[in-house]
Design an enzyme around this catalytic site. Sequence first.
Site, PDB file in Angstrom:
ATOM      1  N   ASN A   1      10.745   2.074  -6.975  1.00 42.29           N
ATOM      2  CA  ASN A   1      10.778   2.227  -5.513  1.00 42.29           C
ATOM      3  C   ASN A   1      11.174   0.917  -4.841  1.00 42.29           C
ATOM      4  O   ASN A   1      11.959   0.907  -3.888  1.00 42.29           O
ATOM      5  CB  ASN A   1       9.414   2.700  -5.010  1.00 42.29           C
ATOM      6  CG  ASN A   1       9.246   4.188  -5.153  1.00 42.29           C
ATOM      7  OD1 ASN A   1       9.864   4.957  -4.428  1.00 42.29           O
ATOM      8  ND2 ASN A   1       8.430   4.614  -6.109  1.00 42.29           N
TER       9      ASN A   1
ATOM     10  N   MET B   1      -1.412  -1.386  -8.214  1.00 42.75           N
ATOM     11  CA  MET B   1      -2.585  -0.680  -8.738  1.00 42.75           C
ATOM     12  C   MET B   1      -3.920  -1.312  -8.344  1.00 42.75           C
ATOM     13  O   MET B   1      -4.936  -1.012  -8.954  1.00 42.75           O
ATOM     14  CB  MET B   1      -2.490  -0.613 -10.275  1.00 42.75           C
ATOM     15  CG  MET B   1      -1.227   0.048 -10.782  1.00 42.75           C
ATOM     16  SD  MET B   1      -1.077   1.754 -10.228  1.00 42.75           S
ATOM     17  CE  MET B   1      -2.312   2.504 -11.259  1.00 42.75           C
TER      18      MET B   1
ATOM     19  N   LEU C   1      -6.234  -4.200  -1.806  1.00 43.03           N
ATOM     20  CA  LEU C   1      -6.037  -5.499  -1.161  1.00 43.03           C
ATOM     21  C   LEU C   1      -7.359  -5.984  -0.580  1.00 43.03           C
ATOM     22  O   LEU C   1      -8.221  -5.192  -0.200  1.00 43.03           O
ATOM     23  CB  LEU C   1      -4.997  -5.377  -0.045  1.00 43.03           C
ATOM     24  CG  LEU C   1      -3.568  -5.100  -0.520  1.00 43.03           C
ATOM     25  CD1 LEU C   1      -2.655  -4.885   0.678  1.00 43.03           C
ATOM     26  CD2 LEU C   1      -3.054  -6.248  -1.389  1.00 43.03           C
TER      27      LEU C   1
ATOM     28  N   ASN D   1       2.079   2.083   1.915  1.00 43.23           N
ATOM     29  CA  ASN D   1       2.045   2.504   0.514  1.00 43.23           C
ATOM     30  C   ASN D   1       2.809   3.811   0.373  1.00 43.23           C
ATOM     31  O   ASN D   1       2.871   4.611   1.313  1.00 43.23           O
ATOM     32  CB  ASN D   1       0.584   2.714   0.079  1.00 43.23           C
ATOM     33  CG  ASN D   1       0.465   3.117  -1.381  1.00 43.23           C
ATOM     34  OD1 ASN D   1       1.082   2.510  -2.264  1.00 43.23           O
ATOM     35  ND2 ASN D   1      -0.316   4.157  -1.647  1.00 43.23           N
TER      36      ASN D   1
ATOM     37  N   HIS E   1       2.962   7.255  -2.011  1.00 43.30           N
ATOM     38  CA  HIS E   1       2.130   8.016  -2.964  1.00 43.30           C
ATOM     39  C   HIS E   1       2.870   9.300  -3.345  1.00 43.30           C
ATOM     40  O   HIS E   1       3.423   9.983  -2.473  1.00 43.30           O
ATOM     41  CB  HIS E   1       0.787   8.355  -2.302  1.00 43.30           C
ATOM     42  CG  HIS E   1      -0.156   9.054  -3.240  1.00 43.30           C
ATOM     43  ND1 HIS E   1      -0.878   8.367  -4.206  1.00 43.30           N
ATOM     44  CD2 HIS E   1      -0.480  10.357  -3.379  1.00 43.30           C
ATOM     45  CE1 HIS E   1      -1.606   9.233  -4.886  1.00 43.30           C
ATOM     46  NE2 HIS E   1      -1.394  10.446  -4.418  1.00 43.30           N
TER      47      HIS E   1
ATOM     48  N   ASP F   1      -5.275   5.227  -1.056  1.00 50.52           N
ATOM     49  CA  ASP F   1      -4.544   6.398  -0.531  1.00 50.52           C
ATOM     50  C   ASP F   1      -5.201   6.986   0.716  1.00 50.52           C
ATOM     51  O   ASP F   1      -5.237   8.210   0.890  1.00 50.52           O
ATOM     52  CB  ASP F   1      -4.454   7.491  -1.618  1.00 50.52           C
ATOM     53  CG  ASP F   1      -3.875   6.963  -2.919  1.00 50.52           C
ATOM     54  OD1 ASP F   1      -2.968   6.118  -2.861  1.00 50.52           O
ATOM     55  OD2 ASP F   1      -4.330   7.403  -3.987  1.00 50.52           O
TER      56      ASP F   1
ATOM     57  N   GLU G   1      11.034  10.119  -3.785  1.00 54.77           N
ATOM     58  CA  GLU G   1      10.394   8.890  -3.281  1.00 54.77           C
ATOM     59  C   GLU G   1      11.451   7.844  -2.929  1.00 54.77           C
ATOM     60  O   GLU G   1      11.375   7.208  -1.873  1.00 54.77           O
ATOM     61  CB  GLU G   1       9.459   8.307  -4.338  1.00 54.77           C
ATOM     62  CG  GLU G   1       8.171   9.056  -4.522  1.00 54.77           C
ATOM     63  CD  GLU G   1       7.217   8.312  -5.446  1.00 54.77           C
ATOM     64  OE1 GLU G   1       6.876   7.161  -5.156  1.00 54.77           O
ATOM     65  OE2 GLU G   1       6.811   8.899  -6.461  1.00 54.77           O
TER      66      GLU G   1
HETATM   67  C1  GRF Z   1       5.287   5.817  -7.515  1.00 54.96           C
HETATM   68  O1  GRF Z   1       5.120   7.149  -7.919  1.00 54.96           O
HETATM   69  C2  GRF Z   1       4.522   5.560  -6.234  1.00 54.96           C
HETATM   70  O2  GRF Z   1       4.451   6.668  -5.406  1.00 54.96           O
HETATM   71  C3  GRF Z   1       3.161   5.220  -6.747  1.00 54.96           C
HETATM   72  O3  GRF Z   1       3.383   4.480  -7.914  1.00 54.96           O
HETATM   73  C4  GRF Z   1       4.631   4.857  -8.489  1.00 54.96           C
HETATM   74  C5  GRF Z   1       5.415   3.617  -8.664  1.00 54.96           C
HETATM   75  O4  GRF Z   1       6.634   3.844  -9.332  1.00 54.96           O
HETATM   76  N1  GRF Z   1       2.367   4.508  -5.772  1.00 54.96           N
HETATM   77  P1  GRF Z   1       7.687   2.652  -9.423  1.00 54.96           P
HETATM   78  O5  GRF Z   1       6.947   1.453 -10.015  1.00 54.96           O
HETATM   79  O6  GRF Z   1       8.171   2.381  -8.039  1.00 54.96           O
HETATM   80  O7  GRF Z   1       8.750   3.137 -10.340  1.00 54.96           O
END
Ligand code: GRF
Length: 203
Positions: free
Chosen positions: A13, A89, A92, A106, A108, A149, A178
């Site tokens: 992302n 992960m 903060l 964020n 999700h 979340d 995404e």
């Molecule tokens: C994505 O599915 C995002 O929605 C979630 O973690 C994943 C990260 O994927 N928070 P990447 O590291 O961007 O490939």
Amino acid sequence: MKIGFLASHYGSNMQAVITACKTDQLHATPCVVISNNSKSEALARAAREGIPSCHLSTTTHPSAEQLDQAIRQTLVAHQAELVLLAGYMRKLGPQTLAQYKGRIINIHPALLPKFGGAGMYGAHVHEAVLAAGETETGVTIHLVDEEYDHGAILAQSRVPVYQDDTVTLLAQRVLAREHSFLVETLQQIVAGTLCLPEHTRKA
Ligand code: GRF
């Protein structure tokens, strides 16, 4: 708009946003990448893209307070105006949350408030969606607060779930959405058509 990233693993992302910036689809500048994982692909991507990066974790800063301070200071030092959690992960800390109140977002891979919270990451999300027999899932972009979340939802996009779906197929479909939806939403934030609550506050 300068964007600071926090990412723990693959960073696809983050890459979608960086690529959109480089190709002028998004009028923003990636200013720093922070990862809690020194071996993350996200840090390797930052190096390849020539973006300043930093490993900040409980290894580098065993004290939660000092880690929070280091994250805040790193974002401020690189003049981040918006902070994007892209597969980060960790929660903060209060200093970073206060410094960037209303300007941390964020992404999700589900339609929050369903399928969010502690333990709802990666394949777990899509497994739960399939187990619940949902006919649609999606992507949520939301503000970040003290809970996983949990912050105010800014934008959502729906993704169909098919009868013969597997976790792998569903995860691929959602992740593809995404990437495009994150860029679309950031375009709206940069253009001011999607307003963050304290968008005008500077770091
Ligand atoms: C994505 O599915 C995002 O929605 C979630 O973690 C994943 C990260 O994927 N928070 P990447 O590291 O961007 O490939």
